[in-house]
Scaffold this active site. Sequence first.
Site, short mmCIF file in Angstrom:
data_model
loop_
_atom_site.label_atom_id
_atom_site.label_comp_id
_atom_site.label_asym_id
_atom_site.label_seq_id
_atom_site.Cartn_x
_atom_site.Cartn_y
_atom_site.Cartn_z
CG ASN A 144 -0.36 -0.26 2.49
OD1 ASN A 144 0.68 -0.93 2.58
ND2 ASN A 144 -0.94 0.25 3.55
CD GLU A 243 1.33 -0.49 11.16
OE1 GLU A 243 0.16 -0.85 11.45
OE2 GLU A 243 1.64 -0.02 10.07
CB CYS A 277 -2.47 0.29 8.59
SG CYS A 277 -1.18 1.44 9.04
CD GLU A 456 9.64 -1.02 13.34
OE1 GLU A 456 10.46 -0.42 12.63
OE2 GLU A 456 9.21 -2.16 13.08
N1 NAI Z 1 -0.87 -2.60 7.25
C1 NAI Z 1 -2.04 -3.06 6.92
O1 NAI Z 1 -2.99 -2.82 7.60
C2 NAI Z 1 -2.21 -3.89 5.71
C3 NAI Z 1 -3.31 -4.69 5.59
N2 NAI Z 1 -3.50 -5.44 4.49
C4 NAI Z 1 -4.70 -6.28 4.45
O2 NAI Z 1 -4.31 -7.61 4.20
C5 NAI Z 1 -5.05 -8.16 3.14
C6 NAI Z 1 -4.17 -9.12 2.37
O3 NAI Z 1 -3.18 -8.38 1.68
P1 NAI Z 1 -1.74 -9.01 1.45
O4 NAI Z 1 -0.95 -8.22 0.52
O5 NAI Z 1 -1.92 -10.46 1.13
O6 NAI Z 1 -1.13 -8.79 2.90
P2 NAI Z 1 -0.13 -9.68 3.71
O7 NAI Z 1 -0.14 -9.19 5.09
O8 NAI Z 1 -0.43 -11.12 3.50
O9 NAI Z 1 1.28 -9.36 3.00
C7 NAI Z 1 2.20 -8.42 3.50
C8 NAI Z 1 3.59 -8.90 3.19
O10 NAI Z 1 3.81 -10.14 3.85
C9 NAI Z 1 4.26 -11.13 2.93
N3 NAI Z 1 3.77 -12.42 3.38
C10 NAI Z 1 2.56 -12.98 3.18
N4 NAI Z 1 2.50 -14.20 3.75
C11 NAI Z 1 3.70 -14.43 4.33
C12 NAI Z 1 4.26 -15.52 5.06
N5 NAI Z 1 3.57 -16.62 5.32
N6 NAI Z 1 5.52 -15.40 5.51
C13 NAI Z 1 6.24 -14.28 5.27
N7 NAI Z 1 5.78 -13.23 4.57
C14 NAI Z 1 4.52 -13.29 4.10
C15 NAI Z 1 3.66 -10.67 1.62
O11 NAI Z 1 4.31 -11.26 0.52
C16 NAI Z 1 3.84 -9.18 1.70
O12 NAI Z 1 5.18 -8.82 1.38
C17 NAI Z 1 -5.49 -6.96 2.34
O13 NAI Z 1 -6.69 -7.27 1.67
C18 NAI Z 1 -5.66 -5.90 3.36
O14 NAI Z 1 -6.95 -5.96 3.89
C19 NAI Z 1 -2.60 -5.43 3.47
C20 NAI Z 1 -1.50 -4.63 3.51
C21 NAI Z 1 -1.22 -3.77 4.64
O1 LIG Z 2 4.49 5.06 9.28
C1 LIG Z 2 3.51 5.70 8.89
O2 LIG Z 2 3.43 6.92 8.98
C2 LIG Z 2 2.40 5.01 8.22
C3 LIG Z 2 2.30 3.68 8.24
C4 LIG Z 2 1.27 3.03 7.53
C5 LIG Z 2 1.16 1.69 7.49
O3 LIG Z 2 1.94 0.93 8.24
C6 LIG Z 2 0.22 0.96 6.61
O4 LIG Z 2 -0.59 1.59 5.95
O5 LIG Z 2 0.32 -0.26 6.57
#
Ligand code: NAI
Ligand SMILES: O=C(O)/C=C/C=C(\O)C(=O)O
Length: 475
Positions: A144, A243, A277, A456
């Site tokens: 993102n 996070e 997030c 962090e």
């Molecule tokens: N910070 C946040 O709040 C975030 C939330 N999301 C949410 O998560 C949902 C899924 O999105 P994804 O991109 O699949 O997020 P994800 O959390 O699965 O992926 C984030 C990172 O972790 C890696 N990853 C995934 N599975 C792993 C494993 N078993 N071991 C090590 N690394 C791993 C991914 O390749 C990517 O680089 C989205 O639909 C969204 O709702 C996604 C991105 C950021």
């Molecule tokens: O570090 C920030 O200011 C923002 C962080 C945002 C995320 O970690 C996210 O959208 O996953």
Amino acid sequence: MNASSPVNRSFENVDPATGAAHSLVHEADDHLVDRAVTAARKATGAWARTPVRDRTAVLRRAADLIEERFEEFVAAETADTGKPVAQARDLDVARAVANFRTFADVVAAAGQESFLTDLPGGHQALNYAVRKPLGVVAVIVPWNLPLPLLTWKVAPALACGNAVVVKPSDQTPGSATLLAEVLAEAGLPAGAYNIVHGFGGDSAGAHLTAHPGVDGVTFTGSSATGAHVMRTVAPRVRPVSFELGGKNAALVFADADLDEALDGLTRSVFANTGQVCLCTERVYVQRSVFADVVDGLVERARSRRLGPPRDEATTTGPLISKTHRDKVLGYLALAEQAGAKVLTGGGVPRLGPELDGGSWIEPTLWTGLTHADRPVREEIFGPVAALIPFDTEEEAAALANDTDYGLAASVWTSDLRRGHRVAQAMNVGMAWVNTWFLRDLRSPFGGVGLSGIGREGGASSLHFYTEPTNVCVHL
Ligand SMILES: NC(=O)C1=CN([C@@H]2O[C@H](COP(=O)(O)OP(=O)(O)OC[C@H]3O[C@@H](n4cnc5c(N)ncnc54)[C@H](O)[C@@H]3O)[C@@H](O)[C@H]2O)C=CC1
Ligand SMILES: O=C(O)/C=C/C=C(\O)C(=O)O
């Protein structure tokens, strides 16, 4: 929508604005991950012994070089995510520069804890803690905010003397690769920054977190994946910093400056197409101004400009992928089944032949949902929010805290006593008053509950990326 090939272990990187593949990315297998960790291990000793002034000089030079190649980073971030160039400039790439400069400053100014201990008989002991880098840090980041989140971790990790192996999202590999060029040119020794591209489970992410040579894992992403990574790392008892997701609330009181609140809400619901997030997905509004806030936010949602990311006037890009859009559309359907009134949006826009292959979605607002409904309880990660009325401050705080997440909240009021009071009552890592996503990079950042483990930012980053050895000298 990346298609992996078992033959050459590469996958297509797709532009979410058009749905067209724009690059081919190499997928790291377990052997390549092992080579990356080994290279990092070799680099740790000399880099850790490099004087702080020289390490921080590399970070400052990296910041300068990102500025010199600013538009290349903007282009990479826009091509991978579909986000508007204006946002990629003002938020993403600018923040990467700030991350390097801030952590150079923070590490250069860091002191050490020490205590003079009184002992019986008039003697004393001197305790002082020497902080040492963890060693090899695995950095796993999502799609993102690819460059800001990567540099938020890489800058302090390197400044503290660690070597890193980074695993960007398979959907956003570009800027991490450009960063490797910048760090090499800035003078970072070979092996201190390594990238493994690929997917999560059964691919580069899983190989990296399971690798015995990794001394700590910092991860930003979904709560479910965070829990998975924690289970992988647990047998080796390594430090983790997580996070994770959020289901963030905004609380709008009747005494708020409503124009200011509406502008803030518009940013917090729709920024980055709701894929931050910290984004607000629950908006609680005091009943006497509920209708005004509903009308004002609907008007602002309708004026979001969806269009080509490279058009300077575009304010809203697509979602990251069709898969993610299907997930968000699933919540739109759930909301309608639960009896929500769709105030605006609710579906897939038609933007013309150039963009209709992309993963676009309409900014969407609902009323009529309750806390029993899944769209109010679960992280959706899209440009959507439920508006819910409240009567009293206590009720608003209780509603906002009625969640398994605990990342961020924003409070909108002209009564600063109320602002402090309600912000402090929020069970979250970050609470804003009359603003949202206003960041001082020295302050602690992270969440509670399903939103993460640890903090962090500033000194919190130094604590995560180092381990203290306390020395006690009897004087
Ligand atoms: N910070 C946040 O709040 C975030 C939330 N999301 C949410 O998560 C949902 C899924 O999105 P994804 O991109 O699949 O997020 P994800 O959390 O699965 O992926 C984030 C990172 O972790 C890696 N990853 C995934 N599975 C792993 C494993 N078993 N071991 C090590 N690394 C791993 C991914 O390749 C990517 O680089 C989205 O639909 C969204 O709702 C996604 C991105 C950021
Ligand atoms: O570090 C920030 O200011 C923002 C962080 C945002 C995320 O970690 C996210 O959208 O996953």
